[in-house]
Design a protein around this motif. Structure first.
Motif, mmCIF file in Angstrom:
data_model
loop_
_atom_site.group_PDB
_atom_site.id
_atom_site.type_symbol
_atom_site.label_atom_id
_atom_site.label_comp_id
_atom_site.label_asym_id
_atom_site.label_seq_id
_atom_site.Cartn_x
_atom_site.Cartn_y
_atom_site.Cartn_z
ATOM 1 N N GLY A 152 0.818 -1.215 0.000
ATOM 2 C CA GLY A 152 0.000 0.000 0.000
ATOM 3 C C GLY A 152 0.848 1.258 0.000
ATOM 4 N N ARG A 153 1.939 1.274 0.783
ATOM 5 C CA ARG A 153 2.805 2.453 0.821
ATOM 6 C C ARG A 153 3.510 2.648 -0.525
ATOM 7 N NH1 ARG A 153 3.827 0.357 6.041
ATOM 8 N NH2 ARG A 153 5.721 -0.692 5.290
ATOM 9 N N ALA A 154 3.921 1.524 -1.153
ATOM 10 C CA ALA A 154 4.608 1.624 -2.445
ATOM 11 C C ALA A 154 3.674 2.184 -3.516
ATOM 12 C CB ALA A 154 5.139 0.249 -2.860
ATOM 13 N N LEU A 155 2.402 1.782 -3.501
ATOM 14 C CA LEU A 155 1.447 2.310 -4.486
ATOM 15 C C LEU A 155 1.203 3.809 -4.293
ATOM 16 C CD1 LEU A 155 -1.238 -0.528 -4.613
ATOM 17 C CD2 LEU A 155 0.508 0.006 -6.327
ATOM 18 N N GLU A 156 1.155 4.258 -3.054
ATOM 19 C CA GLU A 156 0.934 5.684 -2.797
ATOM 20 C C GLU A 156 2.136 6.493 -3.286
ATOM 21 O OE1 GLU A 156 -0.798 9.195 -1.754
ATOM 22 O OE2 GLU A 156 -1.708 7.203 -1.878
ATOM 23 N N THR A 157 3.326 5.971 -3.071
ATOM 24 C CA THR A 157 4.523 6.680 -3.559
ATOM 25 C C THR A 157 4.555 6.717 -5.079
ATOM 26 O OG1 THR A 157 5.732 5.928 -1.589
ATOM 27 C CG2 THR A 157 7.041 6.717 -3.450
ATOM 28 N N LEU A 158 4.149 5.611 -5.716
ATOM 29 C CA LEU A 158 4.127 5.567 -7.177
ATOM 30 C C LEU A 158 3.094 6.536 -7.738
ATOM 31 C CD1 LEU A 158 5.047 4.257 -9.835
ATOM 32 C CD2 LEU A 158 3.327 2.467 -9.435
ATOM 33 N N ARG A 159 1.929 6.623 -7.134
ATOM 34 C CA ARG A 159 0.887 7.559 -7.612
ATOM 35 C C ARG A 159 1.362 8.998 -7.516
ATOM 36 N NH1 ARG A 159 -2.214 11.160 -5.983
ATOM 37 N NH2 ARG A 159 -1.392 10.920 -3.875
ATOM 38 N N ALA A 160 2.008 9.356 -6.388
ATOM 39 C CA ALA A 160 2.502 10.723 -6.211
ATOM 40 C C ALA A 160 3.570 11.056 -7.260
ATOM 41 C CB ALA A 160 3.067 10.878 -4.797
ATOM 42 N N ALA A 161 4.400 10.066 -7.618
ATOM 43 C CA ALA A 161 5.438 10.328 -8.623
ATOM 44 C C ALA A 161 4.815 10.603 -9.983
ATOM 45 C CB ALA A 161 6.386 9.136 -8.696
ATOM 46 N N TYR A 162 3.827 9.813 -10.373
ATOM 47 C CA TYR A 162 3.156 10.065 -11.648
ATOM 48 C C TYR A 162 2.420 11.410 -11.623
ATOM 49 C CZ TYR A 162 4.035 5.361 -13.415
ATOM 50 O OH TYR A 162 4.646 4.198 -13.891
ATOM 51 N N GLU A 163 1.880 11.780 -10.470
ATOM 52 C CA GLU A 163 1.171 13.055 -10.364
ATOM 53 C C GLU A 163 2.133 14.223 -10.548
ATOM 54 O OE1 GLU A 163 -1.973 15.293 -7.275
ATOM 55 O OE2 GLU A 163 -0.849 13.515 -6.639
ATOM 56 N N ARG A 164 3.368 14.065 -10.094
ATOM 57 C CA ARG A 164 4.365 15.127 -10.278
ATOM 58 C C ARG A 164 4.903 15.167 -11.711
ATOM 59 N NH1 ARG A 164 6.314 12.833 -5.435
ATOM 60 N NH2 ARG A 164 8.003 11.825 -6.640
ATOM 61 N N GLY A 165 4.620 14.132 -12.490
ATOM 62 C CA GLY A 165 5.130 14.072 -13.862
ATOM 63 C C GLY A 165 6.480 13.397 -13.981
ATOM 64 N N ASP A 166 6.895 12.691 -12.898
ATOM 65 C CA ASP A 166 8.187 12.006 -12.933
ATOM 66 C C ASP A 166 8.084 10.722 -13.749
ATOM 67 O OD1 ASP A 166 9.010 14.035 -11.296
ATOM 68 O OD2 ASP A 166 8.920 12.845 -9.440
ATOM 69 N N ALA A 167 9.227 10.221 -14.141
ATOM 70 C CA ALA A 167 9.272 8.929 -14.843
ATOM 71 C C ALA A 167 8.885 7.801 -13.911
ATOM 72 C CB ALA A 167 10.656 8.687 -15.430
ATOM 73 N N ALA A 168 9.191 7.930 -12.610
ATOM 74 C CA ALA A 168 8.772 7.000 -11.554
ATOM 75 C C ALA A 168 9.286 5.585 -11.785
ATOM 76 C CB ALA A 168 7.257 7.019 -11.420
ATOM 77 N N HIS A 169 10.501 5.423 -12.298
ATOM 78 C CA HIS A 169 11.035 4.076 -12.511
ATOM 79 C C HIS A 169 11.292 3.377 -11.173
ATOM 80 C CE1 HIS A 169 11.237 4.794 -16.758
ATOM 81 N NE2 HIS A 169 12.114 5.822 -16.618
ATOM 82 N N ALA A 170 11.928 4.080 -10.251
ATOM 83 C CA ALA A 170 12.240 3.470 -8.955
ATOM 84 C C ALA A 170 10.964 3.140 -8.193
ATOM 85 C CB ALA A 170 13.122 4.415 -8.143
ATOM 86 N N GLU A 171 10.019 4.026 -8.226
ATOM 87 C CA GLU A 171 8.753 3.801 -7.521
ATOM 88 C C GLU A 171 8.006 2.616 -8.136
ATOM 89 O OE1 GLU A 171 9.845 6.621 -8.646
ATOM 90 O OE2 GLU A 171 9.933 8.073 -6.995
ATOM 91 N N ASP A 172 8.074 2.490 -9.465
ATOM 92 C CA ASP A 172 7.405 1.364 -10.123
ATOM 93 C C ASP A 172 8.055 0.049 -9.721
ATOM 94 O OD1 ASP A 172 5.634 0.190 -12.257
ATOM 95 O OD2 ASP A 172 7.609 -0.334 -13.083
ATOM 96 N N ARG A 173 9.403 0.033 -9.627
ATOM 97 C CA ARG A 173 10.084 -1.201 -9.223
ATOM 98 C C ARG A 173 9.702 -1.578 -7.793
ATOM 99 N NH1 ARG A 173 14.418 1.200 -12.152
ATOM 100 N NH2 ARG A 173 15.323 2.016 -10.208
ATOM 101 N N ALA A 174 9.586 -0.594 -6.914
ATOM 102 C CA ALA A 174 9.218 -0.884 -5.522
ATOM 103 C C ALA A 174 7.815 -1.461 -5.437
ATOM 104 C CB ALA A 174 9.339 0.377 -4.682
ATOM 105 N N ALA A 175 6.895 -0.921 -6.187
ATOM 106 C CA ALA A 175 5.515 -1.420 -6.154
ATOM 107 C C ALA A 175 5.435 -2.816 -6.761
ATOM 108 C CB ALA A 175 4.601 -0.459 -6.914
ATOM 109 N N THR A 176 6.197 -3.058 -7.822
ATOM 110 C CA THR A 176 6.182 -4.380 -8.448
ATOM 111 C C THR A 176 6.782 -5.419 -7.506
ATOM 112 O OG1 THR A 176 6.391 -3.358 -10.644
ATOM 113 C CG2 THR A 176 6.955 -5.688 -10.452
ATOM 114 N N ALA A 177 7.841 -5.046 -6.787
ATOM 115 C CA ALA A 177 8.463 -5.966 -5.831
ATOM 116 C C ALA A 177 7.506 -6.294 -4.693
ATOM 117 C CB ALA A 177 9.744 -5.351 -5.290
ATOM 118 N N ALA A 178 6.758 -5.314 -4.206
ATOM 119 C CA ALA A 178 5.797 -5.553 -3.122
ATOM 120 C C ALA A 178 4.677 -6.466 -3.592
ATOM 121 C CB ALA A 178 5.238 -4.227 -2.629
#
Length: 210
Positions: free
Chosen positions: A174-200
């Motif tokens: 749940g925490r990884a998904l929230e971090t990934l959503r915030a990264a996409y909202e900022r317009g970031d590429a969010a590669h690291a956040e995507d890897r964290a959510a996929t690992a979880a």
């Protein structure tokens, strides 16, 4: 000459006195008769036979009536007495109803649990892939849908053998998904956040035995 005139004078005076006496007597008699007549009329009016007592009694004047007779006091109006409104007896507040604790669900076996959460975990993997491919605001909306699926996973009862690991891994996911959503909202590429959510998500699949 003077001695001859004096007897004439005396004689005339005496004759005048004789003439006045009958007139005065008649006047006295007339007044007496008139007084008697008036007295008779008054007596007949006041004391005639059959006269009522009320007629003989002098009618009191309006001023004496107002002074002597007591004024009519209006009788007090009788106010209907309303019956007292019964005061509602305060009811003793009932003790809070204690709802019986629902019995603990039967501990599911691992296979049943896997079948229950499998479709949700697969939908999450698909959503993360869409977000990875689209990026930007569309990716943020994809992650929000994945977060809703994650809330559904919290309603599933894990077998007691894996329940603690499942709860911890689900919180990390749940925490990884929230971090990934915030990264996409900022317009970031969010590669690291995507890897964290996929690992979880992969950790959850491993715990469920998939």
């Amino acid at each position: 000459m003077s001695s001859d005139q004096q007897p004439d004078y005396v004689w005339d005076f005496g004759r005048q006195r004789k003439q006045r006496r009958p007139a005065r007597a008649w006047l006295i008699v007339a007044l007496t008769v008139l007084a008697i007549a008036i007295a008779a009329v008054l007596f007949w009016v006041l004391f005639r036979p059959g006269a009522s007592t009320a007629e003989r009694t002098a009618t009191p004047s309006a001023s004496s009536v107002g002074t002597m007779s007591p004024s009519a006091t209006p009788s007090p109006s009788v106010t209907p007495t309303l019956a007292p409104t019964p005061t509602p007896t305060p009811t003793t507040s009932a003790a809070p109803t204690i709802r019986p604790t629902p019995p603990r669900p039967t501990d599911p076996d691992l296979a049943s649990f896997r079948d229950e959460v499998g479709p949700v975990l697969d939908a999450a993997a698909t959503g993360l892939r869409y977000a990875r491919e689209e990026g930007g605001m569309a990716a943020m909306q994809d992650v929000m849908l994945v977060q809703q699926d994650a809330e559904r996973l919290t309603e599933s009862v894990a077998p007691s053998a894996i329940s603690e690991r499942w709860s911890d891994a689900l919180a990390t996911y749940g925490r990884a998904l929230e971090t990934l959503r915030a990264a996409y909202e900022r317009g970031d590429a969010a590669h690291a956040e995507d890897r964290a959510a996929t690992a979880a998500l992969s950790e959850l699949n491993d715990i469920a035995g998939r």
